[in-house]
Design a protein around this motif. Structure first.
Motif, mmCIF file in Angstrom:
data_model
loop_
_atom_site.group_PDB
_atom_site.id
_atom_site.type_symbol
_atom_site.label_atom_id
_atom_site.label_comp_id
_atom_site.label_asym_id
_atom_site.label_seq_id
_atom_site.Cartn_x
_atom_site.Cartn_y
_atom_site.Cartn_z
ATOM 1 N N THR A 136 15.210 -16.972 12.971
ATOM 2 C CA THR A 136 15.007 -15.811 13.840
ATOM 3 C C THR A 136 14.873 -16.236 15.296
ATOM 4 O O THR A 136 14.261 -17.254 15.615
ATOM 5 N N ILE A 137 15.468 -15.440 16.166
ATOM 6 C CA ILE A 137 15.302 -15.581 17.612
ATOM 7 C C ILE A 137 14.354 -14.482 18.065
ATOM 8 O O ILE A 137 14.618 -13.288 17.859
ATOM 9 N N GLU A 138 13.258 -14.885 18.683
ATOM 10 C CA GLU A 138 12.246 -13.936 19.160
ATOM 11 C C GLU A 138 12.522 -13.568 20.620
ATOM 12 O O GLU A 138 12.691 -14.455 21.454
ATOM 13 N N HIS A 139 12.598 -12.299 20.908
ATOM 14 C CA HIS A 139 12.829 -11.735 22.246
ATOM 15 C C HIS A 139 14.331 -11.688 22.576
ATOM 16 O O HIS A 139 14.897 -10.635 22.700
ATOM 17 N N ALA B 20 21.537 -15.671 11.595
ATOM 18 C CA ALA B 20 20.240 -15.636 12.275
ATOM 19 C C ALA B 20 19.954 -14.200 12.697
ATOM 20 O O ALA B 20 20.864 -13.403 12.928
ATOM 21 N N TYR B 21 18.665 -13.876 12.813
ATOM 22 C CA TYR B 21 18.236 -12.512 13.135
ATOM 23 C C TYR B 21 17.563 -12.470 14.503
ATOM 24 O O TYR B 21 16.892 -13.422 14.913
ATOM 25 N N LEU B 22 17.708 -11.327 15.168
ATOM 26 C CA LEU B 22 16.985 -11.074 16.415
ATOM 27 C C LEU B 22 15.726 -10.282 16.117
ATOM 28 O O LEU B 22 15.775 -9.250 15.438
ATOM 29 N N LYS C 11 19.847 -3.446 22.393
ATOM 30 C CA LYS C 11 20.897 -2.446 22.209
ATOM 31 C C LYS C 11 22.259 -3.115 22.050
ATOM 32 O O LYS C 11 23.034 -2.785 21.133
ATOM 33 N N LYS C 12 22.565 -4.069 22.912
ATOM 34 C CA LYS C 12 23.854 -4.764 22.860
ATOM 35 C C LYS C 12 23.990 -5.587 21.586
ATOM 36 O O LYS C 12 25.057 -5.607 20.956
ATOM 37 N N ALA C 13 22.922 -6.274 21.203
ATOM 38 C CA ALA C 13 22.959 -7.111 20.004
ATOM 39 C C ALA C 13 23.157 -6.256 18.761
ATOM 40 O O ALA C 13 23.946 -6.606 17.869
ATOM 41 N N TYR C 14 22.460 -5.131 18.687
ATOM 42 C CA TYR C 14 22.611 -4.237 17.540
ATOM 43 C C TYR C 14 24.037 -3.707 17.458
ATOM 44 O O TYR C 14 24.657 -3.707 16.388
ATOM 45 N N GLY D 259 22.039 -9.195 13.099
ATOM 46 C CA GLY D 259 20.966 -8.757 12.212
ATOM 47 C C GLY D 259 19.683 -8.537 12.982
ATOM 48 O O GLY D 259 19.310 -9.366 13.817
ATOM 49 N N ILE D 260 19.004 -7.431 12.713
ATOM 50 C CA ILE D 260 17.780 -7.079 13.436
ATOM 51 C C ILE D 260 16.591 -7.107 12.478
ATOM 52 O O ILE D 260 16.601 -6.467 11.430
#
Length: 424
Positions: A264-267, A284-286, A326-329, A334-335
């Motif tokens: 996971t990437i935080e922030h 990997a997830y945000l 918003k852009k990543a989603y 993955g959120i």
């Protein structure tokens, strides 16, 4: 023989008279399929869900029935980014010099309870002094009230990096912390630091892959680990059954973290499209922490709330987090739901749902991110995150349908964890 027969009789009577709890649910969120069901009964036996039935059925005479016919019921929520030991305040930067571990522990008891009563029946604690490990154990023993805690113990940093525990100290107090204290400067340090977290009783590893906003250091976003160090941390973590979370605002540090093997990437504040695509490639997830971004932006405008070195970082980074999410989603990253509670007041974690919906994520998907997605990341997909037979009885309810009124997630009115009702 007489003793054995008596014991058997007692156990048999206990089994025959054990109370079940029947929850009559007007609306029930099926997180696995992303649908809203109506008129269901959830039967809880001990600490597990034994059955989900159509309609409102009744149990035996001694069973308990709870009326939630005008509520929306769902699995207990999971927040993948909290700091359960602390809570932001204007004096927090002095507290590491004035607080003993006992002071931290007593405060954390209140924070844990607030978190549970807000509907978060499980959390991932991403860094503290180590009191978080003791807190986890106390909650598991039911000595105190709180959510299930999966903790990183003390975060891993580089010398002078975000989460170096001696940042901002005078020279006499700086010293040279190493792997035991969570400071890594070589491949050997990386391995030892992970093993030390395992020895201490942690459940996962958290690294600070870039600079941060609230640390007493100049940069908010520079890369702070080499990719070789990150790979060594992730490889060793895998050996010990850990996944790795990476605090990261800067893009280069994020890319190193993702390629290095973090989950996971935080922030993820300054994330580029290239990094988004890497995250999809490496699964990997945000974890966006939008609430924290908004909070630090507002607090930075209050004179004296933060030390001077922090204010420009907060004003730069805080306002950008929601738009990056918003852009990543939209790009298909993955959120995973996470708030950074502790940067703001514990118990207000539910605000994150509204900010995610505001940025374009459908309400049902935000709830799935806080349930089935997070359960999967915690390797608990068959135990948490769903209301289904065999799962832990972690169940909450809100007044309204969150798919129509997401703000209702800020006012959880019923909380059951492990089959025990803590709020009704």
């Amino acid at each position: 023989m007489k003793y054995t027969c008596t014991l058997f009789f007692v156990l048999l009577c206990t089994m025959l008279t054990a109370q079940d709890t029947y929850l009559h649910c007007g609306k029930l969120i099926d997180t696995k399929n992303g649908t809203l069901l109506t008129q269901k009964t959830v039967v809880v036996s001990g600490n597990k869900i034994s059955k989900v039935a159509d309609g409102f059925i009744m149990g035996k005479k001694d069973d308990i029935t709870i009326d939630l016919k005008d509520k929306t019921v769902m699995p207990g929520l999971i927040d993948l980014h909290v700091h359960i030991e602390s809570e932001s305040n204007p004096g927090s930067y002095l507290q590491k010099y004035t607080y003993n571990d006992a002071d931290v522990a007593y405060n954390s008891v209140s924070f844990a309870k607030k978190t549970l009563l807000a509907g978060f029946t499980a959390v991932r604690d991403l860094g503290g002094t180590g009191v978080n490990i003791s807190l986890k154990k106390a909650i598991k023993k039911e000595t105190i009230v709180g959510p299930r805690i999966f903790t990183a113990g003390k975060s891993l940093a580089t010398t002078g990096g975000h989460a170096d525990p001696t940042n901002g100290n005078k020279k006499a107090l700086i010293g040279d912390p190493g792997p035991k204290e969570g400071v890594v400067n070589s491949l050997e340090d990386a391995q030892k630091a992970v093993r030390q977290r395992y020895k201490n009783g942690a459940d996962l590893i958290k690294i600070t892959a870039t600079g941060g906003v609230l640390s007493m250091a100049k940069s908010s976003s520079n890369p702070q680990f080499t990719i070789e160090e990150i790979k060594a941390i992730c490889k060793t973590a895998k050996d010990y059954g850990f996944h790795v979370a990476a605090h990261a605002h800067g893009d280069e540090g994020m890319q190193r973290a993702v390629i290095g093997g973090v989950k996971t990437i935080e922030h993820g504040t300054l994330m580029s499209e290239k990094t988004m695509d890497l995250m999809k490639q490496y699964d990997a997830y945000l974890v966006p922490t939008i609430t924290a971004g908004k909070e630090v932006t507002e607090k930075a405008k209050v004179e004296g709330y933060y030390p001077e070195i922090i204010v420009p970082k907060a004003l730069e980074i805080g306002p950008k987090i929601q738009n990056t999410f918003k852009k990543a989603y939209q790009r298909g990253v993955g959120i995973a739901f996470g708030t950074d509670a502790g940067v703001f007041k514990h118990g207000q974690n539910g605000k994150e749902f509204g900010y995610m919906v505001e940025a374009g994520m459908p309400a049902i998907e935000t709830i799935q991110s806080a349930t089935i997605t997070n359960a999967k990341i915690l390797n608990m997909k068959n135990e948490l995150g769903q209301i289904a037979s065999g799962f832990f009885a972690d169940i909450i309810a809100v007044n309204d349908d969150p798919t129509q009124k997401i703000k209702t997630m800020e006012n959880v009115i019923f909380v059951m964890k492990n089959g025990v009702v803590y709020k009704n």
